[in-house]
Design a protein around this motif. Structure first.
Motif, PDB file in Angstrom:
ATOM      1  N   TYR A 358       0.839  -1.204   0.000  1.00 38.62           N
ATOM      2  CA  TYR A 358       0.000   0.000   0.000  1.00 38.62           C
ATOM      3  C   TYR A 358       0.872   1.252   0.000  1.00 38.62           C
ATOM      4  O   TYR A 358       1.960   1.271   0.574  1.00 38.62           O
ATOM      5  CB  TYR A 358      -0.897   0.045   1.246  1.00 38.62           C
ATOM      6  N   ASP A 393      -8.440   2.642   1.169  1.00 40.08           N
ATOM      7  CA  ASP A 393      -8.838   2.273   2.525  1.00 40.08           C
ATOM      8  C   ASP A 393      -8.911   3.565   3.330  1.00 40.08           C
ATOM      9  O   ASP A 393      -7.882   4.165   3.660  1.00 40.08           O
ATOM     10  CB  ASP A 393      -7.824   1.316   3.138  1.00 40.08           C
ATOM     11  N   ASP A 511      -4.708   4.780   2.993  1.00 41.02           N
ATOM     12  CA  ASP A 511      -3.925   3.731   2.343  1.00 41.02           C
ATOM     13  C   ASP A 511      -4.507   3.436   0.959  1.00 41.02           C
ATOM     14  O   ASP A 511      -5.706   3.164   0.837  1.00 41.02           O
ATOM     15  CB  ASP A 511      -3.936   2.450   3.176  1.00 41.02           C
ATOM     16  N   ASP A 513      -4.347   0.908  -2.220  1.00 38.92           N
ATOM     17  CA  ASP A 513      -3.930  -0.455  -2.542  1.00 38.92           C
ATOM     18  C   ASP A 513      -3.199  -0.522  -3.880  1.00 38.92           C
ATOM     19  O   ASP A 513      -2.287  -1.325  -4.064  1.00 38.92           O
ATOM     20  CB  ASP A 513      -5.165  -1.356  -2.564  1.00 38.92           C
ATOM     21  N   TYR A 514      -3.589   0.318  -4.827  1.00 38.77           N
ATOM     22  CA  TYR A 514      -2.964   0.325  -6.152  1.00 38.77           C
ATOM     23  C   TYR A 514      -3.368   1.588  -6.888  1.00 38.77           C
ATOM     24  O   TYR A 514      -4.299   2.300  -6.489  1.00 38.77           O
ATOM     25  CB  TYR A 514      -3.381  -0.896  -6.975  1.00 38.77           C
TER      26      TYR A 514
END
Length: 525
Positions: A358, A393, A511, A513-514
């Motif tokens: 992350y 997130d 955060d 993730d991609y």
């Protein structure tokens, strides 16, 4: 009759197949459908290198590499941080949008690579040198003043010059190592009004100088913009640097202008130039060059060709832009070269290691607007279409925090999660009117949300649609389409960005993730 029709149809099909095959194997203009302005280019052996402008972004002064003049990949930046000042750090209410470092000059001389630039923000001229243009390290030297749109030039007699200016073009001699102005030298006017061949009266004066020497003759490329006309290439030539210079209009088509000359190992010549193309930015073109009576002749019958006798493009992913899953193996750089921060980052407030797989963006101060927030991580958009997507997130956002996916320019657009004391919401914000307005808010009851932005630059449509998804499968349009005008205050094409900032308290974080980029649009609208 049927046989004749059959043979005719077969002939047409064969010719069409051959045409499509040739077209598929041939380069097309623009060679890079993305914001790569103010290019400077060199060839060393059979490898081409190109530098460009990224102004307020960090790291800056990108270096790209190609084997065929069409397929380019980022290999380096000349600097991580131009200077540690408020305007570059986005501190104390200051910024350097549209400024920072401008048009660079790229040279290779006696085993050393030189790339130079100048910055209104600091009032200095910068010289970066390295023995290895792809791996570095780069050494920096700087001096005053800031020489506008200069061209670094190593002459055959060992003397070194910078040629610079707008309209009235001047030269100044540098030390032999090019790291400073030669003591005792004086600035010399070499062309009183370089705009004269284009008839510029009240338009943009000749600037963007790039100087070359071919078979003993000096050739100087400039851009002008005659009042009521279009961006124009003007070329001057002379037998001596001090002149006399004679000039002529070299190209007036599609507004393609500003650049210079490059040759191939087999003796062909091209001009590299760029074109203003709305929200995606300033995009590079190549034009074949022939020589007539000692003059470079640009294009085909005075026009910019659509097709080029060069290999076809393999696409801009992953050489210019790339997806990132934020997974890092030992020895990997923290961030691939496709990423640049909006201004100098605060390196204590981001990480790709605190949570494996992350990107974590943390808040460290309260900000009043998106464009003044630090640590927005950006990539270019690409044309004619491109999609950027991320999985956020938002569980660790504090009340007043905002995190998500952006399209960065003065008239920006955002889709993300806003946290309040009573819960979180997915929001879409548009600054299309010049002022940030929240257009839609949807309550969010889960910690993860998928975000997506789809950009359409075809025919300068310059529209982006924003979406969210709760499961990564079903996407919902949010807010309104954003018109993406190219504005001078930012002087840059729209860029995808991942952002987090606080408006009340610090200590929150988001955060990601991609980040995934694609050169097409989905069917959802």
């Amino acid at each position: 009759m049927k046989n004749k029709l059959f043979r005719y149809g077969l002939l047409v099909s064969t010719l069409l197949f051959r045409y499509m095959t040739v077209e598929a194997q041939t380069a097309h203009n623009p060679i890079i459908f993305a914001d790569v302005p103010d290019m400077a280019m060199i060839r060393v052996g059979n490898t081409y290198y190109m530098s460009s402008t990224t102004m307020h972004l960090s790291p800056g002064l990108p270096i790209m590499k190609s084997k065929d003049l069409v397929n380019w990949q980022l290999v380096s930046y000349a600097y991580d941080t131009l200077a540690n000042v408020d305007a570059l750090n986005l501190t104390n209410g200051k910024s350097t949008y549209g400024r920072g470092s401008w048009a660079s000059s790229l040279r290779y001389h006696n085993g050393t690579y030189y790339v130079t630039t100048f910055a209104q923000t600091t009032g200095k001229t910068y010289v970066y040198t390295t023995k290895d243009i792809e791996k570095g390290p780069w050494k920096e030297a700087s001096f005053s003043p800031s020489y506008h749109d200069h061209s670094l030039f190593f002459d055959d007699d060992g003397r070194v010059y910078m040629l610079y200016g707008a309209g009235k073009l001047k030269s100044v001699e540098l030390n032999a190592d090019a790291l400073g102005v030669k003591p005792g030298t004086t600035e010399q006017v070499i062309i009183e009004n370089a705009s004269t061949p284009s008839g510029t009266g009240g338009g943009l004066p000749a600037e963007g100088s790039q100087l070359f020497k071919v078979k003993g003759t000096y050739y100087l490329f400039n851009i002008t913009w005659p009042k009521g006309g279009m961006r124009t290439v003007v070329i001057h030539r002379a037998d001596k640097l001090t002149g006399p210079w004679e000039g002529r209009v070299a190209l007036q088509d599609l507004g393609v202008a500003q650049g210079g000359l490059i040759d191939t190992p087999d003796g062909k010549w091209y001009a590299y130039l760029f074109r203003d193309f709305g929200g995606v930015g300033r995009i590079p073109y190549l034009l074949p060059v022939t020589w007539e009576d000692g003059w470079p002749v640009l294009g085909v019958n005075g026009k910019v060709p659509e097709m080029l006798d060069l290999p076809a493009s393999k696409g801009l992913i992953p050489g210019i832009v790339a997806s990132d899953e934020f997974t890092r193996k030992k020895g990997d750089p923290a961030l691939p070269l496709v990423w640049q921060w909006n201004h100098n980052p605060d390196n204590s407030l981001w990480s790709v290691s605190e949570r494996k797989g992350y990107l974590r963006l943390k808040t460290g101060r309260a900000d009043t607007s998106f464009v003044m927030a630090r640590n927005t991580l950006t990539q270019r958009t690409i044309g004619p279409e491109s999609t950027g997507a991320t999985l956020l997130d938002a569980s660790n956002l504090k009340p007043g925090d905002f995190a998500g996916l952006s399209l960065l320019q003065k008239n920006y657009g955002l889709v993300g999660v806003k946290a309040e004391a009573d819960g979180k919401s997915i929001v879409m914000v548009s600054a299309g009117s010049g002022k940030a307005v929240e257009l839609q808010r949807v309550p969010l009851k889960q910690k993860m949300v998928y975000l997506k932005a789809e950009c359409d630059f075809k025919d300068r449509k310059d529209l982006v649609h924003f979406f969210y998804s709760l499961d990564g499968k079903a996407w919902t349009l949010i807010g309104e389409p954003l018109k993406m005008p190219y504005t001078i205050p930012h002087f840059m094409g729209y860029r995808f960005g991942l952002f987090t900032y606080a408006t009340r308290q610090t200590g929150g974080f988001a955060d990601f993730d991609y980040f995934r980029i694609d050169s097409s649009l989905s069917a959802e609208k």
